[in-house]
Structure formats: structure tokens, C-alpha cells
Design a protein around this motif. Sequence first.
Motif, PDB file in Angstrom:
ATOM      1  N   ASN A 160      50.345  42.662  -0.016  1.00 40.13           N
ATOM      2  CA  ASN A 160      49.928  43.323  -1.252  1.00 40.13           C
ATOM      3  C   ASN A 160      49.442  44.731  -0.930  1.00 40.13           C
ATOM      4  O   ASN A 160      48.668  44.928  -0.008  1.00 40.13           O
ATOM      5  CB  ASN A 160      48.824  42.542  -1.958  1.00 40.13           C
ATOM      6  N   THR A 185      47.855  48.317  -2.726  1.00 38.29           N
ATOM      7  CA  THR A 185      47.285  48.962  -3.906  1.00 38.29           C
ATOM      8  C   THR A 185      47.826  50.378  -3.986  1.00 38.29           C
ATOM      9  O   THR A 185      47.734  51.142  -3.034  1.00 38.29           O
ATOM     10  CB  THR A 185      45.749  48.990  -3.839  1.00 38.29           C
ATOM     11  N   THR A 211      48.223  46.839  -8.081  1.00 39.01           N
ATOM     12  CA  THR A 211      48.484  46.140  -6.830  1.00 39.01           C
ATOM     13  C   THR A 211      49.901  45.590  -6.882  1.00 39.01           C
ATOM     14  O   THR A 211      50.248  44.849  -7.804  1.00 39.01           O
ATOM     15  CB  THR A 211      47.473  44.999  -6.609  1.00 39.01           C
TER      16      THR A 211
END
Length: 100
Positions: free
Chosen positions: A25, A27, A64
Amino acid sequence: MKTKMLKLFLSGLLISLWGALAAQNVTVRGTVTDANGTLPGATIAVKGTTVATISDIDGNYTITVPGGDAVLAFSFLGYATQEITAGGRSVINVTLEETA
């Protein structure tokens, strides 16, 4: 003894996989603008998912994304949609162009 070592090995493997999945993940943040300045209320969506956000009053957004290969679609009514691959970047600023 073999069972204990197997459990330790599997525990270590699980922790490694968990860390790899969590690290995917990313951001991404940035600003959406047009020819006149910032563009509040623009939609930023991760293509092929239900993940989306909108730009704030200053045109800023944070989202995200699931990995660096995610494609972000930037859109606003009356403007051409722009698609950009995140590519592991943490900052993506976009200028949308009005449609005719």
C-alpha cells in the motif's frame, strides 16, 4: 524437535508475508489544478476498485493505493479525465484540461 522448528519457520514466513503485503500500500498525495488554479471537488479514484477521494478546497488530496502499479483516474465535470500510474510515487500533481 522437527515440529517446533517447522512452527518457527512457518511463523517467520507468515510475518515476512504480512510485512510484504502491508508494504504494497502506497499513500499518494498531491494537488489538482486547472488553467485558473486549484480545483476543489475533483474526484481521484483507483481504477478498477472502489477506492476514491475528492480534492479539498485547496485542490489537495490524499489516497492510499494498493501498490505502485495502481492507476489513478482524475476527473471533474467539464474536464477531460486523466489517468496516471502511481509507479511508486508519493506525490502526483495533476492539471486537468477543460473539454470543448
